[in-house]
Scaffold this active site. Sequence first.
Site, PDB file in Angstrom:
ATOM      1  N   ASP A   1     -20.763  -7.014 -33.141  1.00 32.62           N
ATOM      2  CA  ASP A   1     -19.652  -6.404 -32.699  1.00 32.62           C
ATOM      3  C   ASP A   1     -18.789  -7.342 -33.180  1.00 32.62           C
ATOM      4  O   ASP A   1     -18.608  -8.413 -33.767  1.00 32.62           O
ATOM      5  CB  ASP A   1     -19.586  -7.198 -30.941  1.00 32.62           C
ATOM      6  CG  ASP A   1     -18.587  -6.894 -29.990  1.00 32.62           C
ATOM      7  OD1 ASP A   1     -18.758  -5.458 -29.828  1.00 32.62           O
ATOM      8  OD2 ASP A   1     -17.706  -7.486 -29.738  1.00 32.62           O
ATOM      9  N   SER A   2     -17.640  -6.365 -33.667  1.00 35.99           N
ATOM     10  CA  SER A   2     -16.722  -6.913 -34.528  1.00 35.99           C
ATOM     11  C   SER A   2     -15.080  -6.653 -34.202  1.00 35.99           C
ATOM     12  O   SER A   2     -15.183  -5.570 -33.316  1.00 35.99           O
ATOM     13  CB  SER A   2     -16.841  -6.302 -36.087  1.00 35.99           C
ATOM     14  OG  SER A   2     -17.250  -4.742 -35.830  1.00 35.99           O
TER      15      SER A   2
ATOM     16  N   LYS B   1     -20.422   1.794 -38.686  1.00 37.09           N
ATOM     17  CA  LYS B   1     -21.313   0.589 -38.587  1.00 37.09           C
ATOM     18  C   LYS B   1     -22.704   0.591 -39.020  1.00 37.09           C
ATOM     19  O   LYS B   1     -23.208  -0.129 -39.660  1.00 37.09           O
ATOM     20  CB  LYS B   1     -20.958   0.086 -37.135  1.00 37.09           C
ATOM     21  CG  LYS B   1     -21.451  -1.398 -36.967  1.00 37.09           C
ATOM     22  CD  LYS B   1     -21.024  -2.020 -35.517  1.00 37.09           C
ATOM     23  CE  LYS B   1     -19.608  -1.919 -35.265  1.00 37.09           C
ATOM     24  NZ  LYS B   1     -19.401  -2.689 -33.942  1.00 37.09           N
TER      25      LYS B   1
ATOM     26  N   SER C   1     -26.554   0.353 -32.540  1.00 36.39           N
ATOM     27  CA  SER C   1     -25.145   0.874 -32.511  1.00 36.39           C
ATOM     28  C   SER C   1     -25.250   2.385 -32.355  1.00 36.39           C
ATOM     29  O   SER C   1     -26.349   3.125 -32.726  1.00 36.39           O
ATOM     30  CB  SER C   1     -24.584   0.401 -33.982  1.00 36.39           C
ATOM     31  OG  SER C   1     -23.259   1.006 -33.796  1.00 36.39           O
TER      32      SER C   1
ATOM     33  N   LYS D   1     -16.644  -4.033 -50.933  1.00 35.89           N
ATOM     34  CA  LYS D   1     -16.039  -4.454 -49.678  1.00 35.89           C
ATOM     35  C   LYS D   1     -16.909  -5.610 -49.396  1.00 35.89           C
ATOM     36  O   LYS D   1     -16.743  -6.876 -48.947  1.00 35.89           O
ATOM     37  CB  LYS D   1     -15.942  -3.547 -48.621  1.00 35.89           C
ATOM     38  CG  LYS D   1     -15.744  -3.780 -47.247  1.00 35.89           C
ATOM     39  CD  LYS D   1     -15.711  -2.676 -46.423  1.00 35.89           C
ATOM     40  CE  LYS D   1     -15.617  -3.358 -44.885  1.00 35.89           C
ATOM     41  NZ  LYS D   1     -15.817  -2.015 -43.742  1.00 35.89           N
TER      42      LYS D   1
ATOM     43  N   TYR E   1     -10.061   0.044 -39.115  1.00 34.21           N
ATOM     44  CA  TYR E   1      -9.028  -0.315 -39.464  1.00 34.21           C
ATOM     45  C   TYR E   1      -8.830  -0.598 -41.042  1.00 34.21           C
ATOM     46  O   TYR E   1      -8.119  -1.316 -41.534  1.00 34.21           O
ATOM     47  CB  TYR E   1      -8.500  -1.447 -38.485  1.00 34.21           C
ATOM     48  CG  TYR E   1      -8.384  -1.153 -37.051  1.00 34.21           C
ATOM     49  CD1 TYR E   1      -7.369  -1.216 -36.440  1.00 34.21           C
ATOM     50  CD2 TYR E   1      -9.596  -1.320 -36.229  1.00 34.21           C
ATOM     51  CE1 TYR E   1      -7.118  -0.893 -35.048  1.00 34.21           C
ATOM     52  CE2 TYR E   1      -9.395  -0.719 -34.983  1.00 34.21           C
ATOM     53  CZ  TYR E   1      -8.222  -0.698 -34.449  1.00 34.21           C
ATOM     54  OH  TYR E   1      -8.009  -0.505 -33.055  1.00 34.21           O
TER      55      TYR E   1
ATOM     56  N   ASN F   1     -22.231   3.445 -33.451  1.00 35.36           N
ATOM     57  CA  ASN F   1     -20.965   3.813 -34.550  1.00 35.36           C
ATOM     58  C   ASN F   1     -21.591   4.328 -35.885  1.00 35.36           C
ATOM     59  O   ASN F   1     -22.062   3.416 -36.442  1.00 35.36           O
ATOM     60  CB  ASN F   1     -20.223   2.467 -34.628  1.00 35.36           C
ATOM     61  CG  ASN F   1     -19.000   2.780 -35.192  1.00 35.36           C
ATOM     62  OD1 ASN F   1     -18.961   2.803 -36.289  1.00 35.36           O
ATOM     63  ND2 ASN F   1     -17.963   2.160 -34.841  1.00 35.36           N
TER      64      ASN F   1
ATOM     65  N   ARG G   1     -18.652  -8.805 -41.993  1.00 38.97           N
ATOM     66  CA  ARG G   1     -20.024  -7.998 -41.819  1.00 38.97           C
ATOM     67  C   ARG G   1     -21.091  -8.719 -42.774  1.00 38.97           C
ATOM     68  O   ARG G   1     -22.134  -9.316 -42.671  1.00 38.97           O
ATOM     69  CB  ARG G   1     -20.112  -6.776 -41.594  1.00 38.97           C
ATOM     70  CG  ARG G   1     -21.373  -6.097 -41.113  1.00 38.97           C
ATOM     71  CD  ARG G   1     -21.080  -4.778 -40.529  1.00 38.97           C
ATOM     72  NE  ARG G   1     -20.349  -4.511 -39.359  1.00 38.97           N
ATOM     73  CZ  ARG G   1     -19.207  -4.000 -39.384  1.00 38.97           C
ATOM     74  NH1 ARG G   1     -18.837  -3.287 -40.487  1.00 38.97           N
ATOM     75  NH2 ARG G   1     -18.472  -4.038 -38.384  1.00 38.97           N
TER      76      ARG G   1
END
Length: 214
Positions: A74-75, A18, A13, A186, A165, A15, A200
């Site tokens: 991938d989400s 992430k 990744s 979370k 988001y 990101n 995740r």
Amino acid sequence: MRKLDTRTIVVASHNKGKIAEIADLIGPFGFSAKSAAELNFSEPEETGTTFEENAAIKALASAKASGLPALSDDSGLVIDALDGAPGVYTANWAETADGTRDFAMAMQKVEDALAERGASKPEDRTARFVSVLCLAWPDGHVEYFRGEVEGTVVWPPRGTSGFGYDPIFKPDGYDTTFGEMSADEKHGWKHGDAFALSHRARAFKKFVETCLEA
């Protein structure tokens, strides 16, 4: 299912959010991990039309470039009133003209699209976060692990934790958004727990049970 016989992997990744979440999840298992960004690997073009296809593209690229197993994610956010959008194009909704990502803009796009559909009531704003982890080996073998969490899109955004988001997604059974939760809240999971909250963490729980446990 193939077991993972090494604790040295690449997190496939670029990101930052992430990468941080995956690092939190794999930390307790003694992994030595570097991200594709740290290794200066180029980002492969995500040409797939499913979460599984895009996850495999990323994981295989890093596995073949490094010679090590690679774990990708991938989400996306799947909104019922928008016929599943943004879905696999969740990150694309945040892209700006200069190539950067603006998730405040992306969240506004979501709200505008829901308003166009007249989706103002909670029951009209049902959604789910989906995460597909792909573990790939340099020889091309892949394993997939899918996690989903149901919830509702709220407005205005709430909270500054997490990324993407998170501030507009409230999981079912909770009064707070992912953006208002700490990372531990979370994920809602640690090794040995029967329950996980985030998409995740749910995917990662399957990865642990399949590839790490005897």
